[in-house]
Scaffold this active site. Structure first.
Site, PDB file in Angstrom:
ATOM      1  N   GLU A   1     -10.725   6.793   8.398  1.00 23.59           N
ATOM      2  CA  GLU A   1      -9.627   7.195   8.971  1.00 23.59           C
ATOM      3  C   GLU A   1      -9.202   8.423   8.602  1.00 23.59           C
ATOM      4  OE1 GLU A   1      -7.004   3.721  10.441  1.00 23.59           O
ATOM      5  OE2 GLU A   1      -7.240   3.471   8.107  1.00 23.59           O
TER       6      GLU A   1
ATOM      7  N   ASP B   1      -3.784   6.362  -2.618  1.00 24.77           N
ATOM      8  CA  ASP B   1      -2.269   5.896  -2.248  1.00 24.77           C
ATOM      9  C   ASP B   1      -2.022   4.641  -3.227  1.00 24.77           C
ATOM     10  OD1 ASP B   1      -4.209   3.807  -1.373  1.00 24.77           O
ATOM     11  OD2 ASP B   1      -3.216   3.755   0.519  1.00 24.77           O
TER      12      ASP B   1
ATOM     13  N   SER C   1       0.925  -1.243  -0.020  1.00 28.10           N
ATOM     14  CA  SER C   1       0.133  -0.048   0.019  1.00 28.10           C
ATOM     15  C   SER C   1       0.814   1.201  -0.104  1.00 28.10           C
ATOM     16  CB  SER C   1      -1.144  -0.121   1.291  1.00 28.10           C
ATOM     17  OG  SER C   1      -1.963   0.783   1.074  1.00 28.10           O
TER      18      SER C   1
ATOM     19  N   SER D   1       3.592   1.920  14.831  1.00 31.88           N
ATOM     20  CA  SER D   1       2.958   1.905  13.276  1.00 31.88           C
ATOM     21  C   SER D   1       2.585   0.165  13.426  1.00 31.88           C
ATOM     22  CB  SER D   1       3.532   2.319  12.568  1.00 31.88           C
ATOM     23  OG  SER D   1       3.435   1.567  11.369  1.00 31.88           O
TER      24      SER D   1
ATOM     25  N   ASN E   1      -6.553   9.431   7.360  1.00 30.71           N
ATOM     26  CA  ASN E   1      -5.770   9.261   6.084  1.00 30.71           C
ATOM     27  C   ASN E   1      -6.409   9.211   5.121  1.00 30.71           C
ATOM     28  OD1 ASN E   1      -6.593   6.582   6.372  1.00 30.71           O
ATOM     29  ND2 ASN E   1      -4.559   5.870   7.575  1.00 30.71           N
TER      30      ASN E   1
ATOM     31  N   THR F   1       2.478  -0.730  10.057  1.00 30.63           N
ATOM     32  CA  THR F   1       3.184  -1.156   8.930  1.00 30.63           C
ATOM     33  C   THR F   1       4.411  -0.553   8.698  1.00 30.63           C
ATOM     34  OG1 THR F   1       1.995   0.913   8.125  1.00 30.63           O
ATOM     35  CG2 THR F   1       0.461  -0.713   7.744  1.00 30.63           C
TER      36      THR F   1
ATOM     37  N   ARG G   1       1.579   6.119  19.137  1.00 33.60           N
ATOM     38  CA  ARG G   1       1.378   4.597  18.933  1.00 33.60           C
ATOM     39  C   ARG G   1       2.377   3.925  18.001  1.00 33.60           C
ATOM     40  NH1 ARG G   1      -0.785   4.142  14.040  1.00 33.60           N
ATOM     41  NH2 ARG G   1      -1.473   1.976  14.471  1.00 33.60           N
TER      42      ARG G   1
HETATM   43  C1  G16 Z   1      -3.044   0.702   6.595  1.00 32.96           C
HETATM   44  C2  G16 Z   1      -4.286   0.433   7.376  1.00 32.96           C
HETATM   45  C3  G16 Z   1      -4.974   1.591   7.744  1.00 32.96           C
HETATM   46  C4  G16 Z   1      -3.872   2.470   8.668  1.00 32.96           C
HETATM   47  C5  G16 Z   1      -2.616   2.438   7.921  1.00 32.96           C
HETATM   48  C6  G16 Z   1      -1.345   3.030   8.642  1.00 32.96           C
HETATM   49  O1  G16 Z   1      -3.286   1.461   5.381  1.00 32.96           O
HETATM   50  O2  G16 Z   1      -5.366  -0.284   6.320  1.00 32.96           O
HETATM   51  O3  G16 Z   1      -6.154   1.372   8.526  1.00 32.96           O
HETATM   52  O4  G16 Z   1      -4.270   3.420   9.032  1.00 32.96           O
HETATM   53  O5  G16 Z   1      -2.213   1.149   7.141  1.00 32.96           O
HETATM   54  O6  G16 Z   1      -1.372   2.319   9.929  1.00 32.96           O
HETATM   55  P1  G16 Z   1      -0.190   2.148  10.735  1.00 32.96           P
HETATM   56  O7  G16 Z   1      -0.408   3.671  11.651  1.00 32.96           O
HETATM   57  O8  G16 Z   1      -0.487   1.253  11.798  1.00 32.96           O
HETATM   58  O9  G16 Z   1       1.066   2.254  10.305  1.00 32.96           O
HETATM   59  P2  G16 Z   1      -2.691   1.156   3.952  1.00 32.96           P
HETATM   60  O10 G16 Z   1      -3.184   2.168   3.113  1.00 32.96           O
HETATM   61  O11 G16 Z   1      -0.987   1.174   4.366  1.00 32.96           O
HETATM   62  O12 G16 Z   1      -2.978  -0.505   3.642  1.00 32.96           O
END
Ligand code: G16
EC number: 5.4.2.3
Length: 541
Positions: free
Chosen positions: A370, A276, A64, A498, A372, A500, A496
């Site tokens: 969200e 995105d 993503s 992350s 974002n 991802t 928090r």
């Molecule tokens: C993913 C999740 C979203 C989240 C984002 C960032 O988005 O689907 O719900 O807001 O990651 O997450 P974090 O703050 O835990 O890194 P995407 O668009 O990257 O799949």
């Protein structure tokens, strides 16, 4: 289960020794070169999940918004929703099992989850445009085939399109046809029907610049373009012909840097948006006549949509309950506006679509976004039936409103947040209400805010509670944040880890941009000091 075959094929997708990964906010994500074994194993796991649910399961290969060098994988459950939490645990166990233990762990999962191994399995696979995605999706297919699962490889798809395909297949086509044509036809038909109702369809409503993050969104929007060109003309930028995926462009860049993407030439008051990298998020923006950049994020999208839905419900005289679901990142002004002006109940969940989606299912109409730009609207079965019935029974203006609602239901991708679908909903609403992008933006004023990232040795040392608004560990960090927040007006801050990226996220808002920046920086320093920061301490914004 042929354990010998599994062992043999697994050796071709061997796990690097000692590598530990976690099924995070949206599946596994890390550097693409570390993911081959994870892909193979997620192919295996998808077969087990499919046997257990007696349904088609999806596997999406994407990272993503992450940089092009990363990749990732997530499983999609039968109704197009994210994988059930208990299976996320199975996924983590399986991904981290050392090579020799893997077949045993796979057996353990099938026993624990009461999987009937005699059951047939069907898996659908999609991937984004990353250079590593094709090979990695082949590894998923290897995993599916070694467990004798059947599969269909959709090839290049946006993430929400894969969710949609899974949903369609498991409802025997009731939700739609599980093909790209089916997707485009369903959405474009609803869009055309809706925009037909508009009184004002002057040119200013009909063109939109779209930054596609150099990703899959460009290919899929081109396919959709052909179906909607009478109603909307889209100009695609960052379409992947030259730039790098998500580099200086895309929804995540625009939202976090609060500036236009590279390659976007904006005339004053021109409506622009960014997807995105896998087209599951969208944000809008414009430049005013003084050249100031205005971001319209997920919060304002949720506000526009919920006010439109409320108006339609009022028109037909139906009291279906609407709820809006946000996360801690929601701008304080948006929450206040929704609750105090629009009188809509607002709920806060942890970050991650699965949490918002789950909460939104509690309402007749659940709007979740969200900040974002990731979100959609869910309509309960009962609400959908009622609206369809009213669209037949009512007369005149009321009937028109019910018909609009019927089309809105079809226009949303109810399986997942979808940039293309959300874009069409927003464009339809703006056209129907005769709203300019400035009028939309003027619904409320965002509180100035700033998001930062802090690199620490182990981001899991930070744990949180209260929908991630309060830190539990490490000790002293929440107290430090509280003391800093007290120094600014209208301020709020939280941190928090992350799910991802390998970083800690910091969010701050305050009465001025200068104060939001200063608070975010001070909180970043506290994280760096109390949670094991690595490298250089955070610099002022
Ligand atoms: C993913 C999740 C979203 C989240 C984002 C960032 O988005 O689907 O719900 O807001 O990651 O997450 P974090 O703050 O835990 O890194 P995407 O668009 O990257 O799949």
């Amino acid at each position: 289960m042929d354990l010998d075959a599994i062992t043999k094929y697994s050796a071709l997708h061997a796990k690097p020794d000692g590598l530990v990964l976690q099924y995070g906010t949206a599946g596994f994500r890390t550097k693409a070169e570390h993911l081959d074994h994870v892909m193979f194993r997620m192919g295996l796991l998808a077969v087990l999940r499919s046997k257990q649910t007696k349904s088609t399961i999806g596997v999406m290969v994407t990272a993503s918004h992450n940089p092009e060098e990363d990749n990732g994988v997530k499983l999609v459950d039968p109704l197009g929703e994210m994988l059930a939490p208990s299976w996320e645990e199975h996924a983590t166990c399986l991904a981290n099992a050392e090579e020799q233990d893997m077949p045993r762990v796979l057996m353990d999962i099938s026993v624990k989850a009461a999987v009937n191994l005699q059951q047939d399995a069907f898996v659908v696979i999609g991937r984004d445009t990353r250079p590593s995605s094709e090979k990695l999706s082949q590894s998923v297919i290897d995993g599916v085939t070694v467990l004798e699962g059947q599969f269909h490889d959709y090839g290049l798809l946006t993430t929400p399109q894969l969710h949609y395909m899974v949903y369609c297949r498991n409802t025997s086509g009731q939700y739609g046809k599980a093909t790209i044509e089916g997707y485009c036809q369903k959405l474009s038909k609803a869009f055309t029907e809706l925009t037909k109702q508009a009184f004002c369809s002057g040119d200013e409503y009909r063109s939109l610049k779209v930054d596609c993050a150099n990703g899959i969104g460009a290919l899929k929007l081109r396919e959709m373009e052909h179906y909607i060109s009478q109603e909307l003309s889209v100009q695609l930028l960052n379409d992947g012909t030259k730039g790098k995926l998500n580099h200086l462009c895309g929804a995540d860049f625009v939202k976090s840097h609060q500036k236009p993407p590279q390659g976007m030439e904006m005339k004053p008051n021109e409506r622009c948006c960014s997807f995105d990298g896998d087209a599951d998020r969208i944000v809008y923006y414009y430049l005013d006549v003084d050249g100031h950049f205005h971001l319209i994020d997920g919060d304002k999208i949720a506000t526009l949509i919920s006010s439109f839905l409320k108006e339609l419900l009022l028109e037909i005289g139906e009291s279906l309950n609407i709820g809006v679901v946000q996360t801690a990142y929601a701008n304080g002004s948006s929450t206040r506006y929704l609750e105090e002006v629009m009188k809509v109940p607002v709920y806060c969940t942890k970050t991650g679509v699965k949490h918002l989606h789950h909460k939104a299912q509690e309402f007749d109409i659940g709007v979740y976004f969200e900040a974002n730009g990731h979100g959609t609207v869910l309509f309960s079965k009962a609400a959908e039936i009622r609206i369809k019935q009213l669209a037949k029974e009512l007369e005149d203006k009321k009937r028109k409103a019910a018909k609009m609602l019927e089309n809105v239901i079809d226009l949303f991708n109810q399986a997942a947040g979808d940039a293309i679908s959300d874009m069409l909903v927003i464009e339809a609403i703006l056209t129907l209400k005769g709203l300019t992008v400035q009028q939309w933006d003027a619904l409320y004023m965002d509180l100035p805010n700033r998001q930062l990232k802090v690199k620490v040795a182990d981001r899991q040392v930070i744990s949180t509670t209260d929908a991630e608004r309060q830190v539990v560990t490490p000790p002293g960090l929440q107290e430090a944040i509280n003391d800093l927040v007290k120094k600014y007006k209208l301020s709020r801050a939280f941190v928090r880890p992350s799910g991802t990226e390998d970083i800690v996220r910091v969010y701050a808002e305050a009465d001025s941009q200068e104060n939001a920046d200063s608070l975010a920086h001070a909180v970043s320093l506290a994280v760096f000091q109390l949670a094991g920061g690595v490298g250089e301490p955070p610099q002022p914004v």
